[in-house]
Design a protein around this motif. Sequence first.
Motif, PDB file in Angstrom:
ATOM      1  N   LYS A  71       0.648  -1.183   0.207  1.00 38.79           N
ATOM      2  CA  LYS A  71      -0.252  -0.176  -0.057  1.00 38.79           C
ATOM      3  C   LYS A  71       0.713   1.391   0.114  1.00 38.79           C
ATOM      4  CE  LYS A  71      -3.567   0.437   2.375  1.00 38.79           C
ATOM      5  NZ  LYS A  71      -4.381   0.189   3.987  1.00 38.79           N
ATOM      6  N   SER A  72       2.196   1.426   0.683  1.00 38.61           N
ATOM      7  CA  SER A  72       3.230   2.047   0.761  1.00 38.61           C
ATOM      8  C   SER A  72       3.947   2.724  -0.745  1.00 38.61           C
ATOM      9  CB  SER A  72       3.835   1.883   1.115  1.00 38.61           C
ATOM     10  OG  SER A  72       3.515   1.758   2.873  1.00 38.61           O
ATOM     11  N   PRO A  73       3.686   4.165  -1.101  1.00 40.14           N
ATOM     12  CA  PRO A  73       4.370   4.829  -1.912  1.00 40.14           C
ATOM     13  C   PRO A  73       5.697   4.082  -2.376  1.00 40.14           C
ATOM     14  CG  PRO A  73       3.201   6.241  -1.416  1.00 40.14           C
ATOM     15  CD  PRO A  73       3.398   5.380   0.090  1.00 40.14           C
ATOM     16  N   LYS A  74       6.227   4.098  -3.208  1.00 41.91           N
ATOM     17  CA  LYS A  74       7.184   3.368  -4.239  1.00 41.91           C
ATOM     18  C   LYS A  74       8.351   4.821  -3.630  1.00 41.91           C
ATOM     19  CE  LYS A  74       9.393   1.102  -8.308  1.00 41.91           C
ATOM     20  NZ  LYS A  74       8.847  -0.435  -7.423  1.00 41.91           N
ATOM     21  N   SER A  75       9.421   4.425  -3.013  1.00 41.08           N
ATOM     22  CA  SER A  75      10.311   5.511  -2.676  1.00 41.08           C
ATOM     23  C   SER A  75      11.385   5.943  -3.609  1.00 41.08           C
ATOM     24  CB  SER A  75      10.935   5.194  -1.892  1.00 41.08           C
ATOM     25  OG  SER A  75      11.862   3.478  -1.492  1.00 41.08           O
ATOM     26  N   THR A  76      11.118   4.883  -4.597  1.00 43.40           N
ATOM     27  CA  THR A  76      12.394   4.940  -6.233  1.00 43.40           C
ATOM     28  C   THR A  76      11.239   4.989  -7.279  1.00 43.40           C
ATOM     29  OG1 THR A  76      13.846   3.572  -5.205  1.00 43.40           O
ATOM     30  CG2 THR A  76      14.095   4.006  -7.515  1.00 43.40           C
ATOM     31  N   TYR A  77      11.376   6.564  -7.912  1.00 36.50           N
ATOM     32  CA  TYR A  77      10.618   6.922  -8.605  1.00 36.50           C
ATOM     33  C   TYR A  77      11.553   7.382 -10.601  1.00 36.50           C
ATOM     34  CZ  TYR A  77       7.811  10.061 -11.881  1.00 36.50           C
ATOM     35  OH  TYR A  77       6.937  11.004 -12.677  1.00 36.50           O
ATOM     36  N   PHE A  78      10.553   6.117 -11.613  1.00 37.97           N
ATOM     37  CA  PHE A  78      10.884   6.653 -12.074  1.00 37.97           C
ATOM     38  C   PHE A  78       9.352   6.810 -13.590  1.00 37.97           C
ATOM     39  CE2 PHE A  78      11.619   2.263 -10.056  1.00 37.97           C
ATOM     40  CZ  PHE A  78      13.514   2.046 -10.516  1.00 37.97           C
ATOM     41  N   GLU A  79      11.080   8.144 -14.112  1.00 38.23           N
ATOM     42  CA  GLU A  79      10.070   9.603 -15.139  1.00 38.23           C
ATOM     43  C   GLU A  79       9.550   8.526 -16.092  1.00 38.23           C
ATOM     44  OE1 GLU A  79      10.840  14.006 -16.697  1.00 38.23           O
ATOM     45  OE2 GLU A  79      12.082  13.348 -14.974  1.00 38.23           O
TER      46      GLU A  79
END
Length: 741
Positions: free
Chosen positions: A311-319
């Motif tokens: 449920k938690s947001p992903k800490s590594t963002y892929f643009e």
Amino acid sequence: MDLQALRNPEAGRTLRGTLERVVFHNEASGWTVLRLKLQSSADPVTVVGYMPDPQPGTALSVTGTWVSDPRWGRQFKMEVFETLLPDTAEGIRHYLGSGLLKGIGKRMAQRIVNCFGPDTFRILDEEPGRLSEVKGISARKAEEVKAAWTEHRGIRDLIVFLQPHGISTAYAVRIFKQYGTESPAVVRSNPYRLAMDIRGIGFPTADALAMKLGFDPAGDLRAEAGLLHQLNRFSDEGNVFYPLEELLHACADELGMETAVLRKAAGNLRREKRIVVEELEENGESFPAVYLSRFHHYECRTALRLLKILKSPKSTYFEDPDGLLRGVLSMLPLRLAEEQTQAARAVLHGKVLVVTGGPGTGKTTVINAIIRLFEKRDAGILLAAPTGRAAKRMAEATERKAKTVHRLLEYSPRDDAFQRNEDRPLACGLLVVDEASMLDAMLMYHLLKAVPLGATLVLVGDVNQLPSVGPGNVLGDVIASGAVEVVRLTEVFRQAAQSRIIVNAHRINQGEAPEMRGSGPGLSDFYFIRRDDPEEAAQMIVELVAKRIPARFRLHPVEDIQVLTPMHKGSAGVTELNLRLQEALNRQDAWVKRGERRFYLGDKVMQLRNNYDKDVYNGDTGRICLVNPEEKELTVRYDDKNVLYSFDELDEITTAYAVSVHKAQGSEYPAVVMPVLVQHYMLLQRNLLYTGVTRGKRLVILVGSPKALHIAVRNNRTQRRFTWLDKRLAALCAATPGIDG
């Protein structure tokens, strides 16, 4: 000599004398046959009974009965003995230097007696600090001698107390180490504690002692201890819980107790929070399930924690995930198959991914691709595996540091706890765990506690292998729950397809008999040698390991070849094969004996349980590199470290020329030799054969009967493990909007 006692062999009495010669002694049980030179007669007599570490020259008082053995003649059957402390300087020197006390040899004994003379024992009892007056004994050594003497006297007193109750001297030593001087009080008040607190003293031993001490065979204390014992036995078989009614009937049969008494005991244990009883429902029918409290906690919290990570947001963002994926894939030395690409794409969007597949399907290639993707975002990356060998293989395949799960979570022996948890999580954006089929309920719980909520978790493993040695079926349950994305790798790549080991592993997994070596030229990497008789199979296995394989394949018989077997007993079981292989491969002059087992310099050995103090774990294998017979200790070399074992720790290791297939999980060997026999019928299962075959990298040889091989291939009815993790996960996801595997 008392002629009346000799004429009446049933007359009980006490004999005093000096132990002249040890005829036979079993270190494990303490059973001893000795010759005792009596004070009242010049003729020695034969004494039989239980005694720890008998030493010639020791003064003894033995109480028992004269018996007439049809084979050995007249003997004195010892029921109780007492070691009489000598009162002369010469006798004291001999006693101290006899090997009874760890760390005191003949020379040190001589120096101590030279200093204190006949007053030595009083000094040891009342003024042990004066040992530093002895030439050559430092303050540290004086403390060691003091501790050895205190332990020796305590064990002697405990043995005298336990002897009439049939408790062996080996167990007496363990009891004293656990409870110290409080040992007699603990045993009198609740002997069932022994089964719970001391490894190796099971419920049957504690129960027998309780009966001899007069405890009620139908009492609550016995019923409660029996239920806990049965639950622990079921957990040893892999179960996280057990249905209540089946548990009660199993206990009733074993203990000879009424189920009503056991049901009441279950209620007591439930109120004491030692067990949890939960109503579960399957196929429209409900039933009460019994958990040991810790396993209920592990299962429930594992499901909740996994859901929280999802449920938690992903800490590594892929643009630009698609563009990034194309770029990384173009840089890889190998072109990824569609299934592999699917797995790489999944980690860019999801939080938890399972990658499962057999040998040769490219699991390592997927791991390397995923690592490259997260490297592009400078995300913290951690790699782990349940065993040291699996972690080492992972590090070699990825060219990155990989740790065991225990080391990753920073287990502290002093605190008996993992230092990494939800309050001090791992510092990573990506965690990849290889050989995830080996994760049991406890380890998965602690691992998830330490995973940062924003991190991406990738579990990689072969779900068709045997499940974990410990309780649970974690990887299978996570897949079955439907809570997380699962990518199954099925394509066997061309290079891997050239290996008959890999081809036959997949045939076995699909329920097909393996292809045997054809008539073509050259060496194969997979053979089947027919030997229907277990004895002949065992002989062939020894010949293969000691002679044929080293000569033909240039493989080292100890370092490179591993015998795997389904069972422990029988001609082709772990125990017998280890004895034969040790005899054939290693007979050094230096050795230490524990019970009926001898450990020789150079022996291959395996650790049998997790020892966090020594940083060695169940299944780790090494070689004995140093043996000290005088101190009764040895040193084992495990990969990059040496580990010292004292005499009373030798039950933690066993010779490992042959090991069970279960113990080989997570390991790979250049060559594997495995018996497949009808006598192994109860364990002839497809996943066991598949797991054994996939342990071999360069060579696999099966020895046995075609009938047994076909039984194993066809038998896909693996024994059910009682777990509820899959259903808990599925239910939580169904009740949580936005969570869809």
